[in-house]
Design an enzyme around this catalytic site. Structure first.
Site, PDB file in Angstrom:
ATOM      1  N   HIS A 192       0.832  -1.205   0.000  1.00  0.00           N
ATOM      2  CA  HIS A 192       0.000   0.000   0.000  1.00  0.00           C
ATOM      3  C   HIS A 192       0.864   1.251   0.000  1.00  0.00           C
ATOM      4  O   HIS A 192       2.000   1.260   0.466  1.00  0.00           O
ATOM      5  CB  HIS A 192      -0.984   0.015   1.183  1.00  0.00           C
ATOM      6  CG  HIS A 192      -0.385   0.431   2.503  1.00  0.00           C
ATOM      7  ND1 HIS A 192      -0.045   1.738   2.787  1.00  0.00           N
ATOM      8  CD2 HIS A 192      -0.082  -0.280   3.629  1.00  0.00           C
ATOM      9  CE1 HIS A 192       0.444   1.815   4.023  1.00  0.00           C
ATOM     10  NE2 HIS A 192       0.445   0.605   4.549  1.00  0.00           N
ATOM     11  N   CYS A 193       0.306   2.306  -0.564  1.00  0.00           N
ATOM     12  CA  CYS A 193       0.888   3.649  -0.465  1.00  0.00           C
ATOM     13  C   CYS A 193      -0.228   4.510   0.121  1.00  0.00           C
ATOM     14  O   CYS A 193      -0.665   4.249   1.236  1.00  0.00           O
ATOM     15  CB  CYS A 193       1.407   4.136  -1.812  1.00  0.00           C
ATOM     16  SG  CYS A 193       0.337   3.784  -3.228  1.00  0.00           S
ATOM     17  N   ARG A 194      -0.702   5.492  -0.608  1.00  0.00           N
ATOM     18  CA  ARG A 194      -1.849   6.268  -0.122  1.00  0.00           C
ATOM     19  C   ARG A 194      -3.143   5.723  -0.726  1.00  0.00           C
ATOM     20  O   ARG A 194      -4.063   5.351  -0.005  1.00  0.00           O
ATOM     21  CB  ARG A 194      -1.675   7.757  -0.456  1.00  0.00           C
ATOM     22  CG  ARG A 194      -2.774   8.660   0.090  1.00  0.00           C
ATOM     23  CD  ARG A 194      -2.423  10.131  -0.102  1.00  0.00           C
ATOM     24  NE  ARG A 194      -2.240  10.442  -1.510  1.00  0.00           N
ATOM     25  CZ  ARG A 194      -3.205  10.853  -2.335  1.00  0.00           C
ATOM     26  NH1 ARG A 194      -4.439  10.986  -1.881  1.00  0.00           N
ATOM     27  NH2 ARG A 194      -2.951  11.127  -3.605  1.00  0.00           N
TER      28      ARG A 194
END
Length: 434
Positions: A192-194
């Site tokens: 995940h990132c944002r």
């Protein structure tokens, strides 16, 4: 897994109904979410049976109103993949007070330990009913390796949004994911990132290319179709992120020994080249006027990759005008070293006032990331195909090395493709090996 229903949570050994949150549904509209049979509303997408991409999980309000619940994510992974069979890879470099901490993960895992019997019962039911996500790619040919058991739930290997990571870090992350997954077919990596789009997409595509031998175009398509609804987005689209995926494509065409050699030589190279000349090819009449100024910043990441360090600022009013109309700047001899990965940013302003410049800067902004070592190799290999062509000592040339990037190939505002007012036709950058 069945169609999406109402959200449920574990409480007192079983499940409790709670209302579906409208904000989560609206904000995750572009995403192709994996439905589950325990009622959890999560923005997660299976790229492979053992590779998940999701948006950023949180455990505090108000972000719990519209982001993935960290509790729900851990519950989902525990039920569907088993305790100790998952690892989260967090690619966010930006920091906020509301970010989840390692202790939060440990606490949530411990909470579900106390409900182990109910979770295992639910997991057994799902397995018996065949409700386990299926990968579009066959993983039966994977070679498993032994690894010491450790209880790391999350690895934080982040960098700034809308940018590529340093190239060496890109390879390190991809290899780290494979090292984790190759221990057991039961393991799953959660990226995940944002929003689970650019940074997570880059790593996913690079992983598919290196370890499932997918061509770049096919890997991008797999990610796009698995993560997003049809027609909503093209997945990884930022030009610099795509440029780094092409570096990755070039890198993995080499044998393993050569890959190791390139990685080792890259460390030496950053002290062996000098940025020499920058040229705006066919600049617009806008920036050749007396009142307009283009500010060029040459930057690289700080050590934590959560901010940029500016190494040089060049103003267009001190650039030389060549006979053909091009504008050039020649760097001083003392400006010798940069990181291999550098960013060049262009913003439009005016000499009339700071206030006016601040407003005008929003009318045009463009940038690009480059890895100078890999740009050098991709230039050199056309003339030198010897097995050790990548060694720094073999890269020295009498002439300058360089690359040209068109205005359309530059990054725009954030993840948008638009750059605003066009400042020049192309950027030409030249360097020399010292």
């Amino acid at each position: 897994m069945r169609e999406e229903g109402s959200e449920l949570e574990m409480e007192k050994g079983f499940l409790k109904w709670k209302p579906v949150n409208l904000m989560k549904k609206i904000l995750s509209l572009p995403m192709k979410k994996t439905k589950n049979d325990i009622g959890l509303r999560l923005d997660i997408s299976y790229i492979l049976v053992n590779l998940i991409v999701c948006s950023y999980p949180v455990n505090t309000y108000p972000k719990l109103l519209y982001r993935n619940s960290l509790d729900d994510l851990i519950l989902f992974l525990t039920v569907y993949h088993g305790k100790g069979n998952f690892r989260i890879f967090n690619f966010r470099g930006e920091k906020e007070d509301s970010d989840y901490k390692d202790n939060d993960l440990i606490g949530i895992a411990a909470k579900f330990e106390s409900k182990d019997f109910e979770i295992q019962e639910l997991r057994s039911t799902l397995i018996n009913d065949g409700k386990i996500p299926i990968s579009p790619i066959d993983l039966e040919t994977r070679t498993l390796v032994e690894e010491e058991t450790n209880n790391v739930i999350c690895e934080r290997i982040g960098w700034l949004d809308h940018f590529p990571p340093p190239f060496e870090l890109l390879e390190e992350i991809v290899d780290g994911i494979e090292n984790y997954l190759s221990v057991s077919k039961n393991r799953v990596a959660v990226l995940h990132c944002r929003m689970g789009k650019g940074r997570s997409g880059m790593i996913t595509v690079a992983y598919l290319m290196k370890y499932l031998q997918c061509p770049l175009g096919e890997a991008r398509l797999i990610f796009m179709q698995a993560r997003f609804k049809y027609g909503m987005t093209n997945g990884v689209t930022i030009p610099s992120q795509l440029r780094y995926l092409r570096y990755h494509e070039f890198f993995i065409t080499h044998e393993k020994a050569a890959q190791e050699g390139i990685s080792n030589e890259a460390v030496k190279f950053k002290f062996k080249f000098r940025l020499a000349k920058m040229t705006f090819l066919r600049p617009s009449s806008l920036i050749t006027s007396e009142s307009a100024i283009v500010t060029t910043k040459i930057q690289h990441y700080n050590d934590d990759r959560n901010a940029l360090l500016t190494r040089k600022v060049v103003y267009s009013d001190i650039m030389a005008h060549e006979c053909g109309g091009n504008m050039t700047f020649i760097f001083g001899r003392d400006y010798l070293t940069l990181e291999n990965d550098c960013r060049i940013e262009f913003t439009l302003g005016t000499s009339k006032s700071k206030a006016a410049s601040s407003i005008i800067s929003w009318t045009s902004c463009a940038s690009c990331w480059l890895n100078i070592y890999l740009e050098t190799l991709m230039h050199i290999i056309k003339d030198d195909s010897s097995p050790d062509y990548f060694q720094v000592e073999r890269l020295k040339r009498d002439e300058m090395l360089g690359t040209t990037i068109s205005w359309q190939e530059l990054d725009g505002f954030g993840e948008l493709s638009t750059h605003g007012l066009k400042l020049f036709q192309a950027l030409k950058l030249e360097w020399e090996i010292i």
